[in-house]
Design an enzyme around this catalytic site. Structure first.
Site, PDB file in Angstrom:
ATOM      1  N   HIS A 174       1.515   4.809   4.366  1.00  0.00           N
ATOM      2  CA  HIS A 174       0.561   5.398   3.422  1.00  0.00           C
ATOM      3  C   HIS A 174       0.915   6.854   3.130  1.00  0.00           C
ATOM      4  O   HIS A 174       0.981   7.270   1.967  1.00  0.00           O
ATOM      5  CB  HIS A 174      -0.859   5.313   3.979  1.00  0.00           C
ATOM      6  CG  HIS A 174      -1.456   3.953   3.896  1.00  0.00           C
ATOM      7  ND1 HIS A 174      -2.813   3.734   3.959  1.00  0.00           N
ATOM      8  CD2 HIS A 174      -0.894   2.722   3.756  1.00  0.00           C
ATOM      9  CE1 HIS A 174      -3.055   2.432   3.856  1.00  0.00           C
ATOM     10  NE2 HIS A 174      -1.907   1.805   3.746  1.00  0.00           N
TER      11      HIS A 174
ATOM     12  N   SER B  83       0.811  -1.225   0.000  1.00  0.00           N
ATOM     13  CA  SER B  83       0.000   0.000   0.000  1.00  0.00           C
ATOM     14  C   SER B  83       0.841   1.271   0.000  1.00  0.00           C
ATOM     15  O   SER B  83       0.411   2.289  -0.547  1.00  0.00           O
ATOM     16  CB  SER B  83      -0.995   0.000   1.169  1.00  0.00           C
ATOM     17  OG  SER B  83      -0.333  -0.235   2.381  1.00  0.00           O
TER      18      SER B  83
END
Length: 195
Positions: A177, A126
């Site tokens: 992230h 991610s």
């Protein structure tokens, strides 16, 4: 742009880097769930553990980009890559896409190393996927003519929702992230000429 209409054969031909990454995801996921290694040895060896990185196991800065913890984690990240990766690989080419993907994933893991506790364990692509989002945002600033209006709106909406969900969902590596997103954005700003 973000709608996939290619056959599997066309997808493999048009997007070789994404195909390779997806294959790596699948192989590594299977190696973590099949009873080939005792006590999840494979997963433990290649996941990111800050303490072990500090002790010299440097590969753990790279390998977590391709590792996943459970089927839903593997499926969601791989699906996100299938949806959002191809347009960028086509726009910037396979070599630059590979660089963006790896650099943003590594940046996310390095930030995790320095900002999270030594006992922190992390896996998942991610950070690199957020890097893709960040690079797209830089395209909107530098070369907005390369995207149709509806794709711009969709991209901004998805990015905002993804950032919000980062803070809402449990067990998310918020650091990865955010730093994946920021590094992708900065790479794009530095490498794209304004047109």
């Amino acid at each position: 742009m973000f709608t996939r209409t290619e056959s599997l054969k066309e997808f493999i031909r048009f997007y070789p880097v994404i195909t390779a990454i997806l294959l790596i995801h699948l192989v590594l996921y299977l190696l973590t769930v099949l009873p080939l290694f005792p006590n999840q040895w494979f997963f433990e060896l290649f996941s990111g553990v800050n303490l072990f990185i500090m002790q010299g196991e440097i590969w753990r800065i790279i390998t977590p980009i391709f590792m996943h913890n459970g089927f839903s984690h593997f499926l969601f990240n791989s699906f996100s890559l299938v949806i959002f990766g191809p347009a960028l690989e086509k726009m910037i080419g396979p070599i630059r896409f590979t660089v963006v993907y790896l650099v943003t994933g590594i940046s996310a893991n390095v930030a995790t190393l320095f900002l999270e506790p030594l006992t922190y364990m992390h896996v998942g692509s991610s950070g690199a996927i957020f890097g893709i989002f960040g690079y797209y945002i830089s395209i909107l600033i530098r070369q907005k003519h390369r995207m149709a209006k509806e794709n711009k709106q969709l991209l901004i909406t998805i990015t905002v929702i993804s950032v919000i969900m980062t803070f809402v969902q449990p067990q998310i590596n918020v650091t990865a992230h955010l730093f994946g997103l920021i590094s992708g954005f900065l790479i794009g700003l530095l490498s794209l000429q304004k047109k």
